[in-house]
Design a protein around this motif. Structure first.
Motif, PDB file in Angstrom:
ATOM      1  N   SER A  37      18.632 -17.876  -5.339  1.00 25.32           N
ATOM      2  CA  SER A  37      18.850 -19.152  -4.661  1.00 25.32           C
ATOM      3  C   SER A  37      17.877 -19.292  -3.494  1.00 25.32           C
ATOM      4  O   SER A  37      17.654 -18.348  -2.743  1.00 25.32           O
ATOM      5  CB  SER A  37      20.293 -19.202  -4.158  1.00 25.32           C
ATOM      6  OG  SER A  37      20.539 -20.452  -3.572  1.00 25.32           O
ATOM      7  N   GLY A  38      17.285 -20.470  -3.364  1.00 26.86           N
ATOM      8  CA  GLY A  38      16.348 -20.717  -2.277  1.00 26.86           C
ATOM      9  C   GLY A  38      14.932 -20.259  -2.582  1.00 26.86           C
ATOM     10  O   GLY A  38      14.049 -20.377  -1.726  1.00 26.86           O
ATOM     11  N   GLY A  40      12.836 -21.594  -4.585  1.00 35.22           N
ATOM     12  CA  GLY A  40      11.914 -22.728  -4.734  1.00 35.22           C
ATOM     13  C   GLY A  40      11.863 -23.303  -6.140  1.00 35.22           C
ATOM     14  O   GLY A  40      10.946 -24.066  -6.470  1.00 35.22           O
ATOM     15  N   LYS A  41      12.859 -22.981  -6.983  1.00 38.66           N
ATOM     16  CA  LYS A  41      12.859 -23.473  -8.373  1.00 38.66           C
ATOM     17  C   LYS A  41      12.950 -25.003  -8.407  1.00 38.66           C
ATOM     18  O   LYS A  41      12.154 -25.669  -9.087  1.00 38.66           O
ATOM     19  CB  LYS A  41      14.048 -22.868  -9.146  1.00 38.66           C
ATOM     20  CG  LYS A  41      14.095 -21.350  -9.174  1.00 38.66           C
ATOM     21  CD  LYS A  41      15.244 -20.821 -10.000  1.00 38.66           C
ATOM     22  CE  LYS A  41      16.616 -21.126  -9.403  1.00 38.66           C
ATOM     23  NZ  LYS A  41      16.859 -20.426  -8.096  1.00 38.66           N
ATOM     24  N   SER A  42      13.923 -25.526  -7.675  1.00 38.27           N
ATOM     25  CA  SER A  42      14.087 -26.993  -7.683  1.00 38.27           C
ATOM     26  C   SER A  42      12.850 -27.661  -7.102  1.00 38.27           C
ATOM     27  O   SER A  42      12.413 -28.713  -7.592  1.00 38.27           O
ATOM     28  CB  SER A  42      15.314 -27.386  -6.859  1.00 38.27           C
ATOM     29  OG  SER A  42      16.473 -26.869  -7.449  1.00 38.27           O
ATOM     30  N   THR A  43      12.286 -27.044  -6.073  1.00 33.56           N
ATOM     31  CA  THR A  43      11.095 -27.616  -5.449  1.00 33.56           C
ATOM     32  C   THR A  43       9.958 -27.706  -6.462  1.00 33.56           C
ATOM     33  O   THR A  43       9.267 -28.730  -6.547  1.00 33.56           O
ATOM     34  CB  THR A  43      10.679 -26.769  -4.245  1.00 33.56           C
ATOM     35  OG1 THR A  43      11.758 -26.752  -3.313  1.00 33.56           O
ATOM     36  CG2 THR A  43       9.436 -27.314  -3.581  1.00 33.56           C
ATOM     37  N   GLU A 163      18.724 -25.977 -13.713  1.00 36.03           N
ATOM     38  CA  GLU A 163      20.012 -25.314 -13.886  1.00 36.03           C
ATOM     39  C   GLU A 163      21.003 -26.179 -14.653  1.00 36.03           C
ATOM     40  O   GLU A 163      22.066 -26.537 -14.141  1.00 36.03           O
ATOM     41  CB  GLU A 163      20.592 -24.944 -12.516  1.00 36.03           C
ATOM     42  CG  GLU A 163      19.549 -24.175 -11.721  1.00 36.03           C
ATOM     43  CD  GLU A 163      20.144 -23.322 -10.629  1.00 36.03           C
ATOM     44  OE1 GLU A 163      21.335 -22.975 -10.761  1.00 36.03           O
ATOM     45  OE2 GLU A 163      19.432 -23.003  -9.677  1.00 36.03           O
TER      46      GLU A 163
HETATM   47  N1  LIG Z   1      13.878 -31.679   1.457  1.00 37.21           N
HETATM   48  C1  LIG Z   1      13.828 -30.449   2.016  1.00 37.21           C
HETATM   49  N2  LIG Z   1      13.482 -30.327   3.318  1.00 37.21           N
HETATM   50  C2  LIG Z   1      13.407 -29.125   3.893  1.00 37.21           C
HETATM   51  N3  LIG Z   1      13.648 -27.990   3.251  1.00 37.21           N
HETATM   52  C3  LIG Z   1      13.981 -28.034   1.951  1.00 37.21           C
HETATM   53  C4  LIG Z   1      14.082 -29.263   1.260  1.00 37.21           C
HETATM   54  N4  LIG Z   1      14.433 -29.016  -0.029  1.00 37.21           N
HETATM   55  C5  LIG Z   1      14.538 -27.682  -0.138  1.00 37.21           C
HETATM   56  N5  LIG Z   1      14.262 -27.080   1.032  1.00 37.21           N
HETATM   57  C6  LIG Z   1      14.229 -25.624   1.288  1.00 37.21           C
HETATM   58  O1  LIG Z   1      13.272 -25.058   0.418  1.00 37.21           O
HETATM   59  C7  LIG Z   1      13.741 -23.818  -0.067  1.00 37.21           C
HETATM   60  C8  LIG Z   1      13.717 -23.809  -1.580  1.00 37.21           C
HETATM   61  O2  LIG Z   1      14.674 -24.744  -2.043  1.00 37.21           O
HETATM   62  P1  LIG Z   1      14.925 -25.031  -3.591  1.00 37.21           P
HETATM   63  O3  LIG Z   1      15.963 -26.062  -3.692  1.00 37.21           O
HETATM   64  O4  LIG Z   1      13.634 -25.288  -4.248  1.00 37.21           O
HETATM   65  O5  LIG Z   1      15.480 -23.616  -4.078  1.00 37.21           O
HETATM   66  P2  LIG Z   1      16.116 -23.225  -5.485  1.00 37.21           P
HETATM   67  O6  LIG Z   1      15.319 -22.099  -6.011  1.00 37.21           O
HETATM   68  O7  LIG Z   1      16.235 -24.410  -6.353  1.00 37.21           O
HETATM   69  O8  LIG Z   1      17.550 -22.717  -5.070  1.00 37.21           O
HETATM   70  P3  LIG Z   1      18.935 -22.843  -5.856  1.00 37.21           P
HETATM   71  O9  LIG Z   1      18.936 -21.783  -6.933  1.00 37.21           O
HETATM   72  O10 LIG Z   1      19.972 -22.562  -4.824  1.00 37.21           O
HETATM   73  O11 LIG Z   1      19.016 -24.226  -6.393  1.00 37.21           O
HETATM   74  C9  LIG Z   1      15.127 -23.612   0.509  1.00 37.21           C
HETATM   75  O12 LIG Z   1      15.009 -22.752   1.617  1.00 37.21           O
HETATM   76  C10 LIG Z   1      15.542 -24.986   0.934  1.00 37.21           C
HETATM   77  O13 LIG Z   1      16.388 -24.915   2.053  1.00 37.21           O
END
Ligand SMILES: Nc1ncnc2c1ncn2[C@@H]1O[C@H](COP(=O)(O)OP(=O)(O)OP(=O)(O)O)[C@@H](O)[C@H]1O
Ligand SMILES: [Mg+2]
Lengths: 223, 301
Positions: A37-38, A40-43, A163
């Motif tokens: 988690s965190g 950066g996958k969603s990013t 996911e």
């Molecule tokens: N719009 C935003 N502004 C600032 N920080 C963000 C933003 N979106 C995501 N983040 C930060 O970027 C990092 C990566 O987030 P992301 O959502 O890509 O993770 P993830 O791999 O999808 O996690 P998860 O498995 O929990 O969904 C996290 O630390 C999150 O807090």
């Protein structure tokens, strides 16, 4: 073909979320995106949809430079992609049919074309008889399948999923991921973010692993 | 752009409005009342102008002729007068006729008879529509008549015409200013309504944008909502003005009778009514355009 070339992403006022990511996914391939988690996958998926802008580097998708794509061209680009979200993002005040039809309406199709294509997509995800239901009366797995129908109804070249099985039990996850694989077998490029290790093992697909914004490619893993 | 996409958006807009009948009705009524006020005032001014037109015989000018004016001069003058702008009628009063009139009005037969000779000049009595031209043009016109061969003097009282025109011009300008302000009000009312619709449909807008909706696609139903509500408000404003005119018709006619005249109130004709509906639709469109610009476009940034 999806190509990240030294892509870096940071949100305003934050340290880097993705660092120097290089990822290559050939046309018609299917791969999984994993990581804690965190990570950066969603990013990464948001960059692909141009919901977020690339901070540095180049992102090419089927010959289009997404990193520099003009605002006016983003809608047409998005219509070539299908996306499934963990929280499905269904419109709760519209029935299943209308939810799926939205993708086609946005593309400018006429009523009759929409009818037949939506029916076909709902059949494909096994919801042929639920077209008139509101999403609220469907189970979690059924709702997710409506989201998938919405993502594939226009037969996109690329299918992304963030996911999609996050809160589903194992047999439902298998069912959903098999739907993606089915679509991949019909020629689409598919990238699915998941942290469901049992599914990763079962599917035996290439895996991109993100850890603190750095990507570990399948080749690296093999080496 | 395909027609069916526009039809789809129009259907979507109508559905949204019909699903919330009370809210839609309130918006439309508020707009209608805002529009009916300046339109009603315009109609009132029109009526005033029409009423004053009835009194045009008061804009009467007498051109007294020289005792020795020739028949040709008189003929030329008559032709000139009849050709001039705003002239309603030209009447020639010969010396004998003048004397008869004078005796009839003043009852001074005896006094005249002692003079032995008829002292009254022949004249032209010209009736003018005072609103046909500006007061200064009217003055110039009358002055030029006074210079014609055979004319001894021109007698007129045009000051009231100038005053009347000034008052009408003032009234018109005041109504235009009011109309402008209320148009801005109408745009804001519509903008606020559409802003609410946008926030109600935020999810839909976001999802549509995710699956590749263009800005135009997302905007269109909201713009049509503004357009439709504006058009309906314009129709209701038209009806309000028509009802007001009908209700006032009786009393106005009785009042006119007391003054010994007849007067019929005018509402909007169909051309004016259609302009009202179109203008109102445009205002609705502008209002929603404003809201859409402010509250929608950030979805795409
Ligand atoms: N719009 C935003 N502004 C600032 N920080 C963000 C933003 N979106 C995501 N983040 C930060 O970027 C990092 C990566 O987030 P992301 O959502 O890509 O993770 P993830 O791999 O999808 O996690 P998860 O498995 O929990 O969904 C996290 O630390 C999150 O807090
Ligand atoms: Mg995520």
């Amino acid at each position: 073909m999806i190509e990240f070339i030294n892509v870096t992403k940071h949100y305003p006022g934050r340290h880097h979320v993705l660092r120097e990511v290089n990822l290559h996914l050939h046309k018609g391939e299917m791969a999984l995106l994993t990581g804690p988690s965190g990570a950066g996958k969603s990013t990464l998926l948001k960059l692909l949809l141009r919901l977020e802008d690339v901070s540095r580097g180049t992102l090419m998708v089927n010959g289009i430079d997404v990193s520099t794509l003009g605002r006016r061209h983003i809608p047409a680009y998005r219509r070539r992609i299908g996306v499934v979200f963990q929280d499905h993002k269904l419109l709760m005040d519209r029935d299943v049919f209308s939810n799926v039809a939205l993708t086609l309406q946005v593309g400018g199709l006429t009523g009759r074309q929409i009818q037949s294509r939506v029916r076909a997509a709902l059949e494909k995800v096994g919801l042929g008889d639920r077209a008139q239901d509101l999403p609220a009366v469907l189970s979690g797995g059924e709702q997710q399948r409506v989201g998938i129908a919405r993502a594939i109804v226009h037969t996109p070249e690329i299918l992304l999923a963030d996911e999609p099985t996050g809160n589903l039990d194992n047999s439902l996850s298998t069912e959903i991921l098999d739907l993606f694989r089915d679509f991949h077998h019909h020629g689409a490029t598919v990238l699915v973010a998941t942290h469901d290790q049992s599914q990763v093992n079962r599917l035996g697909l290439p895996v991109f692993h993100l850890e603190q914004g750095r990507l570990h490619t399948p080749e690296e893993d093999k080496a | 752009m395909n027609l069916h996409i526009r039809l789809e958006a129009a259907k979507n807009a109508l559905n949204t409005l019909i699903k919330q009948p009370v809210a839609t009705l309130m918006t439309v009524l508020a707009l209608a009342i805002v529009l009916a006020l300046p339109v009603g005032l315009f109609a009132a001014l029109n009526n005033l102008q029409q009423l004053l037109g009835h009194w045009r015989d008061q804009a009467q000018i007498s051109l007294f002729l020289h005792q020795g004016a020739s028949a040709a001069e008189v003929q030329n003058l008559q032709a000139l007068l009849e050709r001039s702008t705003g002239v309603v009628s030209v009447r020639y009063v010969g010396k004998e006729a003048a004397l008869t009139e004078f005796e009839h009005h003043a009852g001074m037969t005896a006094a005249i008879q002692t003079l032995g000779e008829n002292p009254l000049p022949a004249s032209f009595v010209v009736e003018l529509n005072p609103l046909a031209q500006s007061p200064s043009a009217l003055q110039t016109l009358v002055a030029s008549w006074g210079q014609q061969p055979g004319v001894a003097s021109a007698q007129s009282d045009l000051r009231w015409v100038a005053r009347l025109q000034a008052i009408l011009a003032l009234g018109k300008r005041a109504v235009w200013i009011l109309a402008g302000l209320l148009a801005v009000g109408a745009i804001l009312v519509m903008g606020n309504t559409i802003r609410l619709h946008i926030s109600q449909r935020r999810d839909e807008i976001d999802v549509a944008s995710l699956v590749g909706a263009t800005r135009a696609f997302i905007r269109r139903p909201f713009l049509y909502q503004g357009l439709f509500q504006g058009a309906v408000a314009g129709m209701i404003a038209w009806i309000i003005v028509a009802i007001t005119v009908t209700v006032l018709q009786g009393p106005v006619e009785r009042l006119a009778e007391l003054y010994g005249t007849r007067f019929h109130l005018l509402g909007l004709n169909s051309g004016q009514g259609l302009i009202l509906v179109a203008a109102s639709a445009l205002l609705g469109w502008l209002g929603s355009r404003l809201a859409v610009g402010r509250h929608l476009d950030h979805t795409f940034s």
